[in-house]
Design an enzyme around this catalytic site. Structure first.
Site, PDB file in Angstrom:
ATOM      1  N   TYR A   1     -13.999  91.152  83.930  1.00 27.31           N
ATOM      2  CA  TYR A   1     -15.379  90.967  83.460  1.00 27.31           C
ATOM      3  C   TYR A   1     -15.378  90.486  82.010  1.00 27.31           C
ATOM      4  O   TYR A   1     -14.460  90.799  81.253  1.00 27.31           O
ATOM      5  CB  TYR A   1     -16.163  92.280  83.591  1.00 27.31           C
ATOM      6  CG  TYR A   1     -17.593  92.137  83.159  1.00 27.31           C
ATOM      7  CD1 TYR A   1     -18.419  91.198  83.768  1.00 27.31           C
ATOM      8  CD2 TYR A   1     -18.108  92.901  82.119  1.00 27.31           C
ATOM      9  CE1 TYR A   1     -19.725  91.023  83.352  1.00 27.31           C
ATOM     10  CE2 TYR A   1     -19.414  92.737  81.702  1.00 27.31           C
ATOM     11  CZ  TYR A   1     -20.218  91.788  82.326  1.00 27.31           C
ATOM     12  OH  TYR A   1     -21.508  91.623  81.903  1.00 27.31           O
TER      13      TYR A   1
ATOM     14  N   TYR B   1     -20.206  98.881  78.603  1.00 33.65           N
ATOM     15  CA  TYR B   1     -19.016  98.676  79.449  1.00 33.65           C
ATOM     16  C   TYR B   1     -17.875  99.590  79.004  1.00 33.65           C
ATOM     17  O   TYR B   1     -16.896  99.778  79.730  1.00 33.65           O
ATOM     18  CB  TYR B   1     -18.603  97.206  79.432  1.00 33.65           C
ATOM     19  CG  TYR B   1     -17.905  96.759  80.691  1.00 33.65           C
ATOM     20  CD1 TYR B   1     -18.553  96.754  81.919  1.00 33.65           C
ATOM     21  CD2 TYR B   1     -16.583  96.336  80.644  1.00 33.65           C
ATOM     22  CE1 TYR B   1     -17.902  96.340  83.063  1.00 33.65           C
ATOM     23  CE2 TYR B   1     -15.924  95.918  81.796  1.00 33.65           C
ATOM     24  CZ  TYR B   1     -16.598  95.925  82.993  1.00 33.65           C
ATOM     25  OH  TYR B   1     -15.952  95.514  84.133  1.00 33.65           O
TER      26      TYR B   1
HETATM   27  P1  NAI Z   1     -15.611  98.949  94.187  1.00 31.38           P
HETATM   28  O1  NAI Z   1     -15.958 100.293  93.648  1.00 31.38           O
HETATM   29  O2  NAI Z   1     -16.113  98.599  95.521  1.00 31.38           O
HETATM   30  O3  NAI Z   1     -14.032  98.696  94.116  1.00 31.38           O
HETATM   31  C1  NAI Z   1     -13.170  99.346  93.192  1.00 31.38           C
HETATM   32  C2  NAI Z   1     -11.976  99.791  93.997  1.00 31.38           C
HETATM   33  O4  NAI Z   1     -10.921 100.333  93.176  1.00 31.38           O
HETATM   34  C3  NAI Z   1     -12.324 100.871  95.030  1.00 31.38           C
HETATM   35  O5  NAI Z   1     -11.994 100.427  96.324  1.00 31.38           O
HETATM   36  C4  NAI Z   1     -11.459 102.032  94.602  1.00 31.38           C
HETATM   37  O6  NAI Z   1     -11.079 102.879  95.669  1.00 31.38           O
HETATM   38  C5  NAI Z   1     -10.270 101.290  94.006  1.00 31.38           C
HETATM   39  N1  NAI Z   1      -9.389 102.185  93.241  1.00 31.38           N
HETATM   40  C6  NAI Z   1      -9.747 103.061  92.254  1.00 31.38           C
HETATM   41  N2  NAI Z   1      -8.652 103.751  91.848  1.00 31.38           N
HETATM   42  C7  NAI Z   1      -7.596 103.297  92.569  1.00 31.38           C
HETATM   43  C8  NAI Z   1      -6.208 103.613  92.605  1.00 31.38           C
HETATM   44  N3  NAI Z   1      -5.674 104.548  91.799  1.00 31.38           N
HETATM   45  N4  NAI Z   1      -5.411 102.941  93.478  1.00 31.38           N
HETATM   46  C9  NAI Z   1      -5.919 101.992  94.298  1.00 31.38           C
HETATM   47  N5  NAI Z   1      -7.231 101.641  94.302  1.00 31.38           N
HETATM   48  C10 NAI Z   1      -8.057 102.290  93.457  1.00 31.38           C
HETATM   49  O7  NAI Z   1     -16.209  97.922  93.090  1.00 31.38           O
HETATM   50  P2  NAI Z   1     -16.027  96.348  92.858  1.00 31.38           P
HETATM   51  O8  NAI Z   1     -17.140  95.958  91.963  1.00 31.38           O
HETATM   52  O9  NAI Z   1     -15.827  95.653  94.143  1.00 31.38           O
HETATM   53  O10 NAI Z   1     -14.701  96.281  91.971  1.00 31.38           O
HETATM   54  C11 NAI Z   1     -13.628  95.436  92.237  1.00 31.38           C
HETATM   55  C12 NAI Z   1     -13.115  94.791  90.964  1.00 31.38           C
HETATM   56  O11 NAI Z   1     -14.080  93.881  90.462  1.00 31.38           O
HETATM   57  C13 NAI Z   1     -12.815  95.761  89.829  1.00 31.38           C
HETATM   58  O12 NAI Z   1     -11.655  95.330  89.127  1.00 31.38           O
HETATM   59  C14 NAI Z   1     -14.031  95.581  88.955  1.00 31.38           C
HETATM   60  O13 NAI Z   1     -13.812  95.982  87.613  1.00 31.38           O
HETATM   61  C15 NAI Z   1     -14.222  94.088  89.086  1.00 31.38           C
HETATM   62  N6  NAI Z   1     -15.510  93.575  88.629  1.00 31.38           N
HETATM   63  C16 NAI Z   1     -16.667  94.129  89.085  1.00 31.38           C
HETATM   64  C17 NAI Z   1     -17.883  93.695  88.620  1.00 31.38           C
HETATM   65  C18 NAI Z   1     -19.140  94.348  89.070  1.00 31.38           C
HETATM   66  O14 NAI Z   1     -20.176  94.203  88.387  1.00 31.38           O
HETATM   67  N7  NAI Z   1     -19.142  95.055  90.180  1.00 31.38           N
HETATM   68  C19 NAI Z   1     -17.990  92.583  87.635  1.00 31.38           C
HETATM   69  C20 NAI Z   1     -16.705  92.033  87.257  1.00 31.38           C
HETATM   70  C21 NAI Z   1     -15.522  92.530  87.734  1.00 31.38           C
END
Ligand code: NAI
Length: 274
Positions: A150, A160
């Protein structure tokens, strides 16, 4: 629409928690494009999540792995190669979590044990994933590795919190490891810097709705959705982007190059009662 861009390609997708997850949409799109993959998430997330439905829909197997555990990652890579019948062509790291954010700790009042945990999960895990793949020589030549980030890595978004620092670290790892992966294995490594997206991780950020609406109004093309991100990732996994590497690529409707938009200026002037 499907173009068969990933026909015959094999991969690992981290981070599909529920149907809002960016990784979930990516898994669906990769499947539509003919790719096969193993789904993985933290063991604790498996109990909370609906990943089984996704596995069934995409004909995938699930291997639990905590992305901070080298042992789990080694097992994941070994088992994935067995299941998929050979080396890997693509990997999506879609993982992020800050304990300080979750527990409402301000950036100026960090609990450093939590900060460290967040750094390990959100950034160092990317190094661990790549080091495991690299040492096992698990990637095919011209393979592609993508992590999600991000823009708070470059610019200040106060709420953030420590995730901004984690993302800066993550993006640096992409460049640093990307060099070695490119030189030694002809594998490319990039990060996609995505618009705010309503997911479990996204909505955890304080004032997220304001964040989302502001970015929408600032961006000439509006916010990129999770599906837009999935499509961009498909292109990066495909052979159409073979020499794109060490890049942080914005998928944000133009937000990152904006100063101000008419819509935001109008709203500001109105709020000043002028
Ligand atoms: P999400 O909450 O659906 O996905 C995050 C994932 O990380 C979850 O599936 C969670 O179980 C996993 N996770 C957490 N700890 C873990 C560990 N120790 N081992 C393995 N997996 C683990 O949310 P989202 O938004 O789909 O996030 C995916 C990526 O996108 C992240 O890197 C997030 O920072 C990034 N992102 C998200 C934005 C948003 O506004 N949602 C914007 C820009 C980037």
């Amino acid at each position: 629409m499907s173009y068969n861009l990933l026909k015959g390609k094999k991969g690992i997708i981290f981070g599909a928690l529920d149907e809002n997850s960016i990784a979930w949409k990516t898994a669906e799109r990769v499947h539509e494009e003919g790719g096969t993959f193993v789904l993985t998430n933290a063991p604790v997330a498996m109990r909370m999540g609906q990943i089984n439905a996704l596995a069934e829909k995409t004909g995938s197997q699930i291997i639990p792995a905590d992305a901070t555990s080298e042992e789990d990652l080694q097992n994941l890579v070994e088992q994935s190669m067995e299941i998929l019948g050979g080396k890997i062509d693509f990997v999506l790291h879609s993982i992020g979590m800050s304990v300080n954010v979750r527990k409402g700790k301000a950036y100026t009042d960090q609990n450093y044990a939590w900060t460290q945990k967040g750094t390990d999960v959100s950034a160092m895990s990317f190094h661990k994933v790549m080091q495991t793949l690299y040492k096992a020589d698990a990637m095919n030549e011209w393979g592609s590795i993508v992590a999600l980030t991000y823009m708070a890595a470059q610019r200040v978004f106060p709420d953030y919190n420590d995730m901004a620092d984690n993302k800066a670290y993550l993006e640096s790892i992409a460049r640093s490891f990307g060099y070695f992966f490119g030189r030694d294995k002809k594998v490319r490594v990039n990060t996609i810097s995505q618009s705010p997206t309503p997911t479990t991780a996204g909505s955890g950020v304080k004032g997220f709705d304001g964040f989302l609406a502001y970015a929408e109004q600032m961006s000439p093309l509006g916010n990129a959705t999770a599906l837009d991100c999935a499509n961009y990732t498909v292109s990066l996994f495909s052979d159409l982007t073979k020499r794109v590497t060490l890049q942080n690529l914005y998928n944000d409707g133009g937000f990152s190059n904006m100063g101000v938009s008419d819509a935001v200026m109008d709203a500001f002037v109105e709020s000043q009662g002028k």
